[in-house]
Design an enzyme around this catalytic site. Structure first.
Site, mmCIF file in Angstrom:
data_model
loop_
_atom_site.group_PDB
_atom_site.id
_atom_site.type_symbol
_atom_site.label_atom_id
_atom_site.label_comp_id
_atom_site.label_asym_id
_atom_site.label_seq_id
_atom_site.Cartn_x
_atom_site.Cartn_y
_atom_site.Cartn_z
ATOM 1 N N TYR A 161 11.235 3.267 -10.612
ATOM 2 C CA TYR A 161 11.849 4.093 -9.566
ATOM 3 C C TYR A 161 13.316 4.342 -9.904
ATOM 4 O O TYR A 161 13.810 5.471 -9.882
ATOM 5 C CB TYR A 161 11.729 3.359 -8.230
ATOM 6 C CG TYR A 161 12.150 4.158 -7.021
ATOM 7 C CD1 TYR A 161 11.217 4.937 -6.334
ATOM 8 C CD2 TYR A 161 13.456 4.134 -6.562
ATOM 9 C CE1 TYR A 161 11.594 5.659 -5.209
ATOM 10 C CE2 TYR A 161 13.838 4.855 -5.446
ATOM 11 C CZ TYR A 161 12.904 5.613 -4.773
ATOM 12 O OH TYR A 161 13.271 6.332 -3.664
ATOM 13 N N ASP B 8 11.595 6.870 4.275
ATOM 14 C CA ASP B 8 10.733 5.893 4.945
ATOM 15 C C ASP B 8 11.311 5.470 6.290
ATOM 16 O O ASP B 8 10.604 5.427 7.304
ATOM 17 C CB ASP B 8 10.549 4.648 4.064
ATOM 18 C CG ASP B 8 10.016 4.998 2.686
ATOM 19 O OD1 ASP B 8 9.527 6.124 2.504
ATOM 20 O OD2 ASP B 8 10.103 4.143 1.790
ATOM 21 N N ALA C 58 0.821 -1.212 0.000
ATOM 22 C CA ALA C 58 0.000 0.000 0.000
ATOM 23 C C ALA C 58 0.855 1.261 0.000
ATOM 24 O O ALA C 58 0.346 2.369 0.084
ATOM 25 C CB ALA C 58 -0.934 -0.001 1.208
#
Ligand code: GLA
Length: 384
Positions: free
Chosen positions: A221, A171, A122
Site C-alpha cells: 500500500y 474508511d 476482510a
C-alpha cells in the site's frame, strides 16, 4: 444482540450500568479504489456490521479496556505522552486519546468494553470503525463538541501516525457519514460529498471473502502511494500547478510519464481511469442503469489486477467466476487489496445457487474455505 452483550459485559466488569453505548459500522466500497489518497473520488457505504463500544468516565486517570472478541484486557493511563501498546488493538484507542490530547483537549480516565461483527481481515474496515467509535464516544463523554468531519480527520491521523498505516480518508468517512440505503460519493480533495440512493430492486451486494490475510497490504500500500507521488513529480516538471493525480490527465501521463517509467505510468493511469469510472458510475446509478455500473466494476477489477497489481490469485479467480455466472452484474477486489473480499453486484435470486456452486470449486482450486456476506447498507456512527 451484540449491543446488549457488550452492555452486559461492561456491567459485569465494572459493576456499573451507566455506560454510553456507541455503534460504529464497517464499510464497503462500490467503486473508486486507491483513489482517496490521490485526492480522487470514492463511492463507499456503511454496512450493517459494526463495532459496539460501551464507555464510562473514571474518577482517576486510568484507561481500562476490554476487547470481548479477543478476551483481552488492557490497562494504562491518559497521562501524556501516550505510548503504543505491544498489542495491536489497544493502539486504535490509544491513538485517538493521543490525537485528542494533541488538540489540547483534556481526556479523563475511562473504562471501555467493545465487540464487533465486522469480519476481521476482510477489508471492511473494522479498524476505522473502532477509531470512529472511540472518538465519537470520548467526544460525547467529555463534551468536546467536535463535529463529525473533525472526528473523521483525527481517526485517519491516528491510523497514520499512531498505528502507522498511511491510509486515506475513505474508511473513516464512510463509517461516520453512512446512511441507510445510500452510497456516498466523496470528493477526497474537497471532502464534498453527495448521497445516492442504492436500493435497486432485486439486487444485492454480495461480499465473497477470499479468506486470504492481506499481509502484503500495508507494505505494498505504501509502495503504491509512493509510486503515485513519483508520477505526480514527473508531471509537475511540465505542469508546475499539478498537485496530485486529481489534476492529471491520461494525455499528460502518456506524454510525460510513460516515456520515463512504464511502471509508474501503469499505476498512475489506473488511478486517473478509476476516478473517471466513479464519476460515470454515479451517473449510471442516477439513471438506474445498474448493468452499466456493473461493467465499470469489472473494469475496475481489471485495472486493480493488471495495472495497479493489488489483487491476488484468489480474488482474480472469484471475479472470473462471477463474470461467467448468470445474474452477476459486476465484481471486483474491494479495499486495499491482496485478499479480503470481492464485492459483487448480484441478482438476489441467484445468490444461493452461486455460492453453493463456487464454494466447493474455490476449496478445490485455492485450498481455502470461502465465506460470504450480504452487504446491507446502514447508518453511520451513532449513540444507541
Ligand atoms: C484501504 C485504505 C483506504 C483506501 C483503500 C483503497 O482500505 O484504508 O484509505 O485507500 O484501501 O481504496
Amino acid at each position: 444482540m451484540l449491543a446488549s452483550r457488550v452492555t452486559k459485559k461492561f456491567q459485569e466488569i465494572f459493576a456499573s450500568d451507566g455506560a454510553l453505548l456507541v455503534r460504529s459500522p464497517g464499510r464497503v466500497n462500490l467503486i473508486g479504489e486507491h483513489t482517496d489518497y490521490n485526492n480522487g473520488f470514492v463511492l463507499p457505504a456503511a454496512v450493517d456490521k459494526a463495532i459496539y463500544l460501551a464507555v464510562e468516565p473514571r474518577t482517576d486517570d486510568e484507561i481500562q479496556l476490554f476487547a470481548m472478541d479477543l478476551d483481552q484486557s488492557y490497562r494504562g493511563t491518559v497521562r501524556p505522552p501516550i505510548a503504543p501498546s505491544v498489542w495491536h488493538w489497544p493502539n486504535y484507542i490509544l491513538g485517538i486519546v493521543d490525537q485528542l490530547q494533541g488538540m489540547g483537549l483534556t481526556v479523563g480516565g475511562f473504562n471501555c468494553v467493545f465487540a464487533g461483527d465486522i469480519p476481521l481481515g476482510a477489508g471492511m474496515s473494522s479498524s476505522a470503525a473502532l477509531e470512529n467509535a472511540i472518538i465519537f464516544a470520548l467526544n460525547e463523554l467529555f463534551g468536546f463538541g467536535l463535529d463529525p468531519l473533525t472526528m473523521v480527520r483525527h481517526s485517519q491521523r491516528s491510523e497514520n501516525e499512531f498505528v502507522g498505516l498511511q491510509c486515506g480518508i475513505m474508511d473513516m468517512f464512510a463509517s461516520m457519514f453512512g446512511r441507510k440505503d445510500q452510497v456516498i460519493r466523496l470528493d477526497c480533495q474537497t471532502l464534498d460529498y453527495t448521497y445516492f440512493p442504492f436500493s435497486a430492486a432485486g439486487l444485492r451486494l454480495l461480499l465473497l471473502d477470499t479468506q486470504v490475510e492481506h499481509s502484503l497490504a500495508s507494505s505494498e500500500y505504501n509502495v503504491r502511494r509512493l509510486q503515485c507521488e513519483a508520477g505526480v513529480k514527473l508531471v509537475q516538471k511540465h505542469y508546475p500547478g499539478v498537485k496530485s493525480l486529481r489534476d492529471v490527465s491520461l494525455e499528460m501521463l502518456s506524454a510525460h510519464v510513460a516515456p520515463v517509467d512504464e511502471l509508474i505510468w501503469q499505476r498512475c493511469s489506473f488511478v486517473v481511469e478509476e476516478n473517471a469510472r466513479v464519476l460515470a458510475g454515479t451517473e449510471d446509478l442516477q439513471r438506474g442503469d445498474l448493468a452499466a455500473f456493473g461493467r465499470k466494476m469489472y473494469a475496475s477489477h481489471e485495472g486493480l489486477s493488471r495495472k495497479y497489481e493489488v489483487s491476488c490469485p484468489e480474488s482474480d479467480w472469484l471475479v472470473e467466476q462471477a463474470r461467467e455466472a448468470d445474474g452477476v452484474l459486476g465484481a471486483r477486489q474491494m479495499g486495499g487489496g491482496f485478499g479480503g473480499c470481492t464485492i459483487n453486484l448480484v441478482r438476489e435470486d441467484v445468490i444461493d445457487g452461486l455460492v453453493a456452486r463456487i464454494a466447493p470449486l474455490y476449496r478445490k482450486a485455492m485450498n481455502r474455505e470461502l465465506k460470504w456476506y450480504i452487504g446491507q447498507i446502514g447508518n453511520g456512527t451513532s449513540i444507541i
